[in-house]
Design a protein around this motif. Structure first.
Motif, PDB file in Angstrom:
ATOM      1  N   GLY A  86      70.004  61.167  57.818  1.00 57.34           N
ATOM      2  CA  GLY A  86      70.399  60.667  59.129  1.00 57.34           C
ATOM      3  C   GLY A  86      70.487  59.150  59.174  1.00 57.34           C
ATOM      4  N   ASP A  87      69.420  58.517  59.649  1.00 56.88           N
ATOM      5  CA  ASP A  87      69.407  57.069  59.790  1.00 56.88           C
ATOM      6  C   ASP A  87      68.184  56.477  59.088  1.00 56.88           C
ATOM      7  OD1 ASP A  87      67.212  57.456  61.512  1.00 56.88           O
ATOM      8  OD2 ASP A  87      68.531  57.653  63.239  1.00 56.88           O
ATOM      9  N   LYS A 121      65.178  55.990  59.904  1.00 60.98           N
ATOM     10  CA  LYS A 121      63.874  56.631  60.084  1.00 60.98           C
ATOM     11  C   LYS A 121      63.736  57.959  59.350  1.00 60.98           C
ATOM     12  CE  LYS A 121      62.503  54.466  64.405  1.00 60.98           C
ATOM     13  NZ  LYS A 121      62.156  54.681  65.820  1.00 60.98           N
ATOM     14  N   ASP A 122      64.745  58.341  58.603  1.00 58.89           N
ATOM     15  CA  ASP A 122      64.638  59.586  57.842  1.00 58.89           C
ATOM     16  C   ASP A 122      63.988  59.393  56.477  1.00 58.89           C
ATOM     17  OD1 ASP A 122      65.653  61.824  59.456  1.00 58.89           O
ATOM     18  OD2 ASP A 122      67.390  60.527  59.643  1.00 58.89           O
ATOM     19  N   ILE A 123      63.605  58.170  56.165  1.00 61.04           N
ATOM     20  CA  ILE A 123      62.819  57.951  54.947  1.00 61.04           C
ATOM     21  C   ILE A 123      61.420  58.533  55.190  1.00 61.04           C
ATOM     22  CG2 ILE A 123      61.892  55.684  55.663  1.00 61.04           C
ATOM     23  CD1 ILE A 123      62.316  54.757  52.735  1.00 61.04           C
ATOM     24  N   THR A 124      60.739  58.957  54.132  1.00 63.52           N
ATOM     25  CA  THR A 124      59.380  59.470  54.332  1.00 63.52           C
ATOM     26  C   THR A 124      58.410  58.293  54.470  1.00 63.52           C
ATOM     27  OG1 THR A 124      58.821  59.538  51.979  1.00 63.52           O
ATOM     28  CG2 THR A 124      59.889  61.497  52.897  1.00 63.52           C
TER      29      THR A 124
END
Lengths: 281, 281
Positions: free
Chosen positions: B10-11, B13-16
């Motif tokens: 997605g954007d 903030k989709d990193i863990t």
């Protein structure tokens, strides 16, 4: 809003930033704890997320799920799933029931073994149908999944084998007596899966059939994918019977026959040393 | 340590959480920007991560990668990949070269389209070999991938079609003149992919062959999977030629024929309304 949030595969910190933000603001947070597990337990997740988690067992999720859906049309409820929410079909069903109740939903994806298995070096797009290998009992020893392995190999495709998990199982006696006493959780190891596979191979030979795989078929065992102590071992099916991969969860890949040179080279990083070979350990 | 970190779909903030912590402490952070893109650009990632990102183009990654590997044996270097690091085979190759140089590596997984495609309701384990559909030109119109679609359908498997991305491409004229002027990026839409597929179907009919799919084959178009404005549309291949899914990235699924009732029910959530049907739009 019902949020289905994937937790990824390792520990508490494998949730996405987006997922964590949602968890922290939801009014209730459920943890689905029967299709897969992380390397850490509920308490470690609660501590890191800063939220109490409500364990959701199979009965609750697959039946009415009334508790989960309660007020989800007017407040935010999170449903946490190890891996990605769509790894198990039961979660599609949950979405369908929510939709029928007029509850909107949103999915926050994460890694699942279905894509993270690529870490062994086998190319993801060359995987055929995924199979599940269940614990055999004295009276129930299903072999039907083996047809899918055969079909995959005929098409040159690798087969990802998801290995059985038994949590919150009752012994036959406790079940009959209606006692809600549960057995300790069991997780199938690569060793056990390989032994069951070899028995199928031997059964097929005994029936005069030519099995799709042999003791020498190249396989890959994976344990705790995504965790810091993940282990990957490439070797023959025979070697998979004895290789030591440690704690759960384990997965097994049966390769599809012809490998790309890049796949071979990657697998060589994980090949089982001589001391652990067929006669070893 | 070389960290290969998936960014999800997605954007920013989709990193863990784990991935973000590593990004913030690495000495250099590369962004691979030619196999896929997020819904936000490099600047949005830099702002959220609080780090400058170095764009890594295909040449750099597939050639020596000297800059990327520099000092990675004694310091931490991050290599960010949209989706999961193992979605594209080129990243296996990067690992192999790092290993040869004695550089340890670690992978931080994330969702990729290979597993997130499950959000349309088709069961992940029923997907066969993934194919790529490339932009046709006047002189290069490959049809060979169609054999894989055929084989998948013969086995009752769905086919995920990854659609072409052209970034940092030079026009023939600029290439010949050695001018490093690049065309605007292009992302294949579901419409374009469906039109190319229909042309293959028509070509096969013209040659007297029976095509594996027809105008009426049930397909699923997906756009911006994982983003808040993701769109999913289920309908015939003919409908896929005109359905409006908006901005990139798009993916297309060709269903495998017989569907599970649960799959049918999930797809019905996404069926194209009458007004957008074959004669519509």
């Amino acid at each position: 809003m019902l949020y289905l949030i994937g937790l990824g595969l390792g520990d508490a910190k494998d949730i996405t930033v987006k997922g964590l933000e949602v968890v922290r603001r939801c009014s209730r947070v459920y943890l689905e704890a029967y299709t897969s597990v992380l390397t850490v337990g509920k308490e470690a997740l609660e501590e890191f997320y800063g939220r109490k988690l409500i364990l959701a067992d199979r009965e609750e999720v697959e039946q009415e799920a009334d508790n989960i859906f309660k007020d989800a049309d007017v407040s935010d409820v999170a449903f946490l799933v190890v891996g990605d929410p769509f790894g198990a079909t039961t979660h599609s069903d949950l979405i369908l029931r929510a939709t029928k109740l007029g509850i909107p939903y949103q999915v926050i994806h994460n890694a699942s073994i279905m894509n993270a298995v690529g870490c062994c070096g086998l190319q993801l797009y060359k995987f055929g149908e995924t199979v599940s290998i269940v614990f055999w009992t004295d009276t129930w020893r299903p072999e039907s999944f083996f047809d899918k392995v055969k079909k995959n190999r005929q098409n040159g495709m690798h087969t990802l084998c998801l290995l059985d998990i038994k949590v919150k199982e009752q012994s036959l006696e406790n079940l009959i007596r209606g006692r809600k006493i549960y057995e300790p959780p069991r997780y199938m190891s690569v060793n056990q899966a390989a032994q069951q596979l070899l028995e199928i191979v031997q059964n097929q030979r005994a029936r005069g059939e030519e099995p799709a795989i042999t003791e020498e078929t190249l396989c890959v065992g994976l344990a705790r994918v995504g965790a810091e102590d993940q282990k990957i071992a490439a070797g023959t099916l025979q070697q998979m019977c004895t290789v030591d991969l440690g704690e759960p969860l384990h997965s097994l890949v049966i390769t599809g026959g012809t490998l790309h040179p890049l796949e071979m080279e990657m697998l060589s990083l994980f090949s089982i040393p001589e001391s652990q070979s067929i006669n070893g350990l």
